[in-house]
Scaffold this motif. Structure first.
Motif, mmCIF file in Angstrom:
data_model
loop_
_atom_site.group_PDB
_atom_site.id
_atom_site.type_symbol
_atom_site.label_atom_id
_atom_site.label_comp_id
_atom_site.label_asym_id
_atom_site.label_seq_id
_atom_site.Cartn_x
_atom_site.Cartn_y
_atom_site.Cartn_z
ATOM 1 N N PHE A 49 0.935 -1.139 0.085
ATOM 2 C CA PHE A 49 0.105 -0.067 0.222
ATOM 3 C C PHE A 49 0.951 1.221 -0.077
ATOM 4 O O PHE A 49 0.239 2.279 -0.244
ATOM 5 C CB PHE A 49 -1.139 -0.021 1.167
ATOM 6 C CG PHE A 49 -1.882 -1.187 1.116
ATOM 7 C CD1 PHE A 49 -2.701 -1.384 0.010
ATOM 8 C CD2 PHE A 49 -2.129 -1.998 2.481
ATOM 9 C CE1 PHE A 49 -3.658 -2.413 -0.033
ATOM 10 C CE2 PHE A 49 -3.038 -2.987 2.227
ATOM 11 C CZ PHE A 49 -3.803 -3.095 1.291
ATOM 12 N N HIS A 50 2.270 1.189 0.395
ATOM 13 C CA HIS A 50 2.903 2.260 0.206
ATOM 14 C C HIS A 50 2.583 3.394 1.046
ATOM 15 O O HIS A 50 2.113 4.708 0.528
ATOM 16 C CB HIS A 50 3.214 2.701 -1.115
ATOM 17 C CG HIS A 50 3.900 1.697 -2.107
ATOM 18 N ND1 HIS A 50 5.077 1.282 -2.007
ATOM 19 C CD2 HIS A 50 3.079 0.742 -2.975
ATOM 20 C CE1 HIS A 50 5.283 0.160 -2.665
ATOM 21 N NE2 HIS A 50 4.212 -0.196 -3.447
ATOM 22 N N TRP A 51 2.252 3.225 2.382
ATOM 23 C CA TRP A 51 1.669 4.373 3.147
ATOM 24 C C TRP A 51 2.352 5.502 3.328
ATOM 25 O O TRP A 51 3.697 5.574 3.482
ATOM 26 C CB TRP A 51 1.400 3.719 4.426
ATOM 27 C CG TRP A 51 0.495 2.604 4.525
ATOM 28 C CD1 TRP A 51 0.839 1.199 4.751
ATOM 29 C CD2 TRP A 51 -1.037 2.464 4.424
ATOM 30 N NE1 TRP A 51 -0.376 0.305 4.655
ATOM 31 C CE2 TRP A 51 -1.378 1.291 4.608
ATOM 32 C CE3 TRP A 51 -2.183 3.454 4.375
ATOM 33 C CZ2 TRP A 51 -2.796 0.788 4.451
ATOM 34 C CZ3 TRP A 51 -3.233 3.277 4.129
ATOM 35 C CH2 TRP A 51 -3.739 1.741 4.402
ATOM 36 N N GLN A 52 1.811 6.670 3.554
ATOM 37 C CA GLN A 52 2.389 8.106 3.673
ATOM 38 C C GLN A 52 1.766 8.579 4.978
ATOM 39 O O GLN A 52 0.471 8.842 4.947
ATOM 40 C CB GLN A 52 2.393 8.938 2.388
ATOM 41 C CG GLN A 52 2.883 8.422 1.320
ATOM 42 C CD GLN A 52 2.996 9.283 0.083
ATOM 43 O OE1 GLN A 52 2.179 10.498 0.223
ATOM 44 N NE2 GLN A 52 3.623 9.258 -0.888
ATOM 45 N N ALA A 53 2.522 8.738 5.926
ATOM 46 C CA ALA A 53 1.933 9.324 7.109
ATOM 47 C C ALA A 53 1.565 10.849 6.780
ATOM 48 O O ALA A 53 2.186 11.581 5.936
ATOM 49 C CB ALA A 53 3.083 9.354 8.236
ATOM 50 N N GLN A 54 0.408 11.285 7.644
ATOM 51 C CA GLN A 54 0.096 12.528 7.310
ATOM 52 C C GLN A 54 -0.071 13.310 8.708
ATOM 53 O O GLN A 54 -1.101 13.668 9.194
ATOM 54 C CB GLN A 54 -1.556 12.534 6.820
ATOM 55 C CG GLN A 54 -1.297 11.967 5.255
ATOM 56 C CD GLN A 54 -2.743 11.774 4.440
ATOM 57 O OE1 GLN A 54 -3.594 11.133 5.036
ATOM 58 N NE2 GLN A 54 -2.942 12.790 3.611
ATOM 59 N N PRO A 55 0.912 13.675 9.217
ATOM 60 C CA PRO A 55 1.067 14.355 10.687
ATOM 61 C C PRO A 55 0.417 15.554 10.592
ATOM 62 O O PRO A 55 -0.101 16.286 11.432
ATOM 63 C CB PRO A 55 2.379 14.589 10.923
ATOM 64 C CG PRO A 55 3.249 14.489 9.611
ATOM 65 C CD PRO A 55 2.426 13.425 8.871
ATOM 66 N N PHE A 90 -3.457 7.796 7.291
ATOM 67 C CA PHE A 90 -2.449 7.527 6.634
ATOM 68 C C PHE A 90 -2.920 7.340 5.062
ATOM 69 O O PHE A 90 -3.839 6.843 4.794
ATOM 70 C CB PHE A 90 -1.760 6.130 6.699
ATOM 71 C CG PHE A 90 -0.638 6.201 7.899
ATOM 72 C CD1 PHE A 90 0.519 6.212 7.925
ATOM 73 C CD2 PHE A 90 -1.308 6.214 9.203
ATOM 74 C CE1 PHE A 90 1.633 6.301 9.004
ATOM 75 C CE2 PHE A 90 -0.342 6.246 10.471
ATOM 76 C CZ PHE A 90 0.960 6.312 10.161
ATOM 77 N N ALA A 91 -2.125 8.066 4.175
ATOM 78 C CA ALA A 91 -2.480 8.108 2.793
ATOM 79 C C ALA A 91 -1.996 7.011 2.098
ATOM 80 O O ALA A 91 -0.754 6.372 2.110
ATOM 81 C CB ALA A 91 -2.120 9.469 2.148
ATOM 82 N N THR A 92 -2.676 6.431 0.951
ATOM 83 C CA THR A 92 -2.292 5.652 0.126
ATOM 84 C C THR A 92 -2.591 5.882 -1.510
ATOM 85 O O THR A 92 -3.878 6.243 -1.525
ATOM 86 C CB THR A 92 -2.448 4.285 0.462
ATOM 87 O OG1 THR A 92 -2.109 3.135 -0.245
ATOM 88 C CG2 THR A 92 -3.800 3.877 0.624
ATOM 89 N N LYS A 93 -2.319 5.635 -2.617
ATOM 90 C CA LYS A 93 -2.704 5.563 -3.860
ATOM 91 C C LYS A 93 -3.509 4.175 -4.061
ATOM 92 O O LYS A 93 -4.404 4.310 -4.996
ATOM 93 C CB LYS A 93 -1.606 5.910 -4.860
ATOM 94 C CG LYS A 93 -0.904 7.092 -4.668
ATOM 95 C CD LYS A 93 0.129 7.543 -5.722
ATOM 96 C CE LYS A 93 0.551 8.757 -5.663
ATOM 97 N NZ LYS A 93 1.626 8.866 -6.596
ATOM 98 N N ALA A 94 -3.303 3.169 -3.416
ATOM 99 C CA ALA A 94 -4.252 2.006 -3.681
ATOM 100 C C ALA A 94 -5.545 2.179 -3.428
ATOM 101 O O ALA A 94 -6.126 2.833 -2.523
ATOM 102 C CB ALA A 94 -3.434 0.838 -2.543
ATOM 103 N N ARG A 95 -6.353 1.502 -3.992
ATOM 104 C CA ARG A 95 -7.835 1.466 -4.015
ATOM 105 C C ARG A 95 -8.602 0.427 -2.849
ATOM 106 O O ARG A 95 -7.852 -0.399 -2.788
ATOM 107 C CB ARG A 95 -8.515 1.344 -5.306
ATOM 108 C CG ARG A 95 -8.174 2.416 -6.452
ATOM 109 C CD ARG A 95 -8.821 1.991 -7.940
ATOM 110 N NE ARG A 95 -8.516 2.964 -8.838
ATOM 111 C CZ ARG A 95 -9.170 3.009 -10.026
ATOM 112 N NH1 ARG A 95 -10.033 2.180 -10.307
ATOM 113 N NH2 ARG A 95 -8.919 4.142 -10.918
#
Length: 220
Positions: A49-55, A90-95
């Motif tokens: 999922f290649h998560w990206q934290a969103q503090p 957390f953000a992801t480009k996965a659907r």
């Protein structure tokens, strides 16, 4: 409304937190010298999922919720006796998937330990309770399965799967058909990590133990 952890409701919670005079990102963790927040690469199924934290969207509030974890049955401020709750999406480009980390803060370690026991009881009874629910598409009862996937001292993780009478992912209001949920208690804090949705990769439990260990290390 299931919870305030979803992005469509995050702005409301930020407003509530501001009104209460709570600093965004406040933690109240067992060890203030260690950040309790996971990085994207430490989240479950990070390779998929290649998560990206969103503090920048992190907030803390004492506001009430209907519930915050899939097997929860009551507002945590009353049922778990939290003093406050901190949330980071957390953000992801996965659907078909969303990820969140939540910190439950308590006035004492005793209350935090009692809350973890309550959470474990909720999951032990979860499948039986959800089996009485109905799929919104078929109008028939669903079948739920809850598996414990890993355990560490003071921590546990679960996989949840809810299917309709046709064996397909259930369509239920505010409850995901598939989820992995992780809990670790240290001191006066419980860290809770969730990934849920309809993406089939959610059901892959490889690495669950490492996620719990990392959560525990983050709490200090």
């Amino acid at each position: 409304m299931r919870s305030l952890r979803y992005s469509r409701l995050a702005k409301l919670a930020v407003v509530a937190a501001t009104a209460l005079g709570l600093a965004a990102g406040a933690t109240g963790t067992a060890n203030a010298a260690v950040s309790p927040w996971l990085t994207g690469s430490q989240m479950p199924q990070a390779g998929a999922f290649h998560w990206q934290a969103q503090p920048q969207y992190r907030y803390t509030t004492t506001g009430q919720f209907q519930w915050l974890y899939t097997c929860g049955t009551i507002d945590p401020t009353r049922g778990l006796h939290t003093s406050s709750v901190s949330v980071e999406p957390f953000a992801t480009k996965a659907r078909g998937v969303q990820g969140t980390q939540i910190l439950f803060h308590f006035s004492s370690a005793v209350k935090a330990k009692a809350a973890l026991k309550r959470i474990e009881t909720d999951y032990a009874n979860c499948a039986q309770r959800l089996d009485h629910a109905y799929d919104m598409t078929t109008g028939k009862r669903v079948h739920a399965r809850v598996d414990r996937t890993a355990v560490v001292p003071g921590g546990v993780s679960y996989r949840l799967e809810i299917r309709n009478n046709l064996g397909r992912p259930a369509d239920m209001a505010d409850i995901p058909s598939d989820a992995q949920e992780f809990f670790v208690q240290r001191g006066n804090t419980i860290s809770f990590v969730s990934v849920d949705g309809s993406n089939p990769r959610i059901d892959v439990t490889t690495g669950s133990l490492q996620v719990l260990k990392t959560m525990a290390a983050r709490l200090g």
